[in-house]
Design a protein around this motif. Sequence first.
Motif, PDB file in Angstrom:
ATOM      1  N   HIS A  10       0.858  -1.194   0.000  1.00 51.42           N
ATOM      2  CA  HIS A  10       0.000   0.000   0.000  1.00 51.42           C
ATOM      3  C   HIS A  10       0.889   1.237   0.000  1.00 51.42           C
ATOM      4  CE1 HIS A  10      -3.664  -2.335   0.465  1.00 51.42           C
ATOM      5  NE2 HIS A  10      -2.957  -3.116   1.255  1.00 51.42           N
TER       6      HIS A  10
ATOM      7  N   HIS B  11      -4.406 -12.771  -1.653  1.00 51.33           N
ATOM      8  CA  HIS B  11      -3.391 -11.936  -1.006  1.00 51.33           C
ATOM      9  C   HIS B  11      -3.338 -12.193   0.490  1.00 51.33           C
ATOM     10  CE1 HIS B  11      -3.382  -8.269   1.496  1.00 51.33           C
ATOM     11  NE2 HIS B  11      -4.678  -8.281   1.418  1.00 51.33           N
TER      12      HIS B  11
ATOM     13  N   GLU C   7      -7.383  -4.298  -4.030  1.00 54.07           N
ATOM     14  CA  GLU C   7      -7.882  -5.490  -3.429  1.00 54.07           C
ATOM     15  C   GLU C   7      -9.370  -5.384  -3.159  1.00 54.07           C
ATOM     16  OE1 GLU C   7      -5.312  -4.768   0.342  1.00 54.07           O
ATOM     17  OE2 GLU C   7      -6.868  -6.147   0.990  1.00 54.07           O
TER      18      GLU C   7
HETATM   19 ZN   LIG Z   1      -3.614  -5.114   1.413  1.00 55.56          ZN
END
Ligand SMILES: [Zn+2]
Length: 247
Positions: free
Chosen positions: A7, A146, A88
């Motif tokens: 991120h 993820h 995501e």
């Molecule tokens: Zn993440």
Amino acid sequence: MIDTHAHLDALEDAPGAVGRAAAAGVDRIVAIGTGIESSRLTLAIAEANDGVFAALGIDPHGAGGDAADRVEELRELLRHPKAVAVGETGLDYHYGGDRRAEQQRLFEAQLSLARELRKTIVVHTRSANGDTAAHLRRHGGTVVMHCFSEPELLDSGLDRGWYFSFAGNVTYPKAQPLRAAAASVPADRILAETDSPYLAPQPVRGSRNEPAFIRHTVEALAAARSADPDELASRIDANATAAFGLR
Ligand SMILES: [Zn+2]
């Protein structure tokens, strides 16, 4: 090396983090959006930095209100050559159990966009294994799971060719079951990520995570798989190239 999930928009100094990553041998990063504004920022960071690609999406914490309608706003952003995936996105019943229907609507809208644009989908799932598997069973595209930490999803995912991306939590002393899961993922399906700024791996645990720290996670994965760390790193690099269609 590549960090398949960071991120960067949540780091104060994204260009600095990209530079420190490059100095540590991490020459590619997939930066991840979590909402519309975050996705705009993420794309701008990818545009400005060589080796940085973008996944654009709205995460399950953003479910509710008009979020599912705003998925349309991702379509334009996803046309950018550096936008390689949708996400995501996914389901999180641990933190959003009161909004299951809204989360599912938001997830499904992004799955459908990914199919339409032929993009990979980056999936977050927590305490929602049954519903996550059900939504993905109906999805034909490439799936990256993820921060994989739900070993019970392994079998359905392996059958369907998902990629499994492991984050810093696989390095923690109590994560033996997760390391066992990592050891059983086929060599052509495994990925590694930092999930920066979260989940710093064991040797730097407690500090703010950044892509340069991916090495610690790759080393823990290599130890779990009785593999050579350099060989595993290049394997992961090739897997990420395929999973995200990187050039
Ligand atoms: Zn993440």
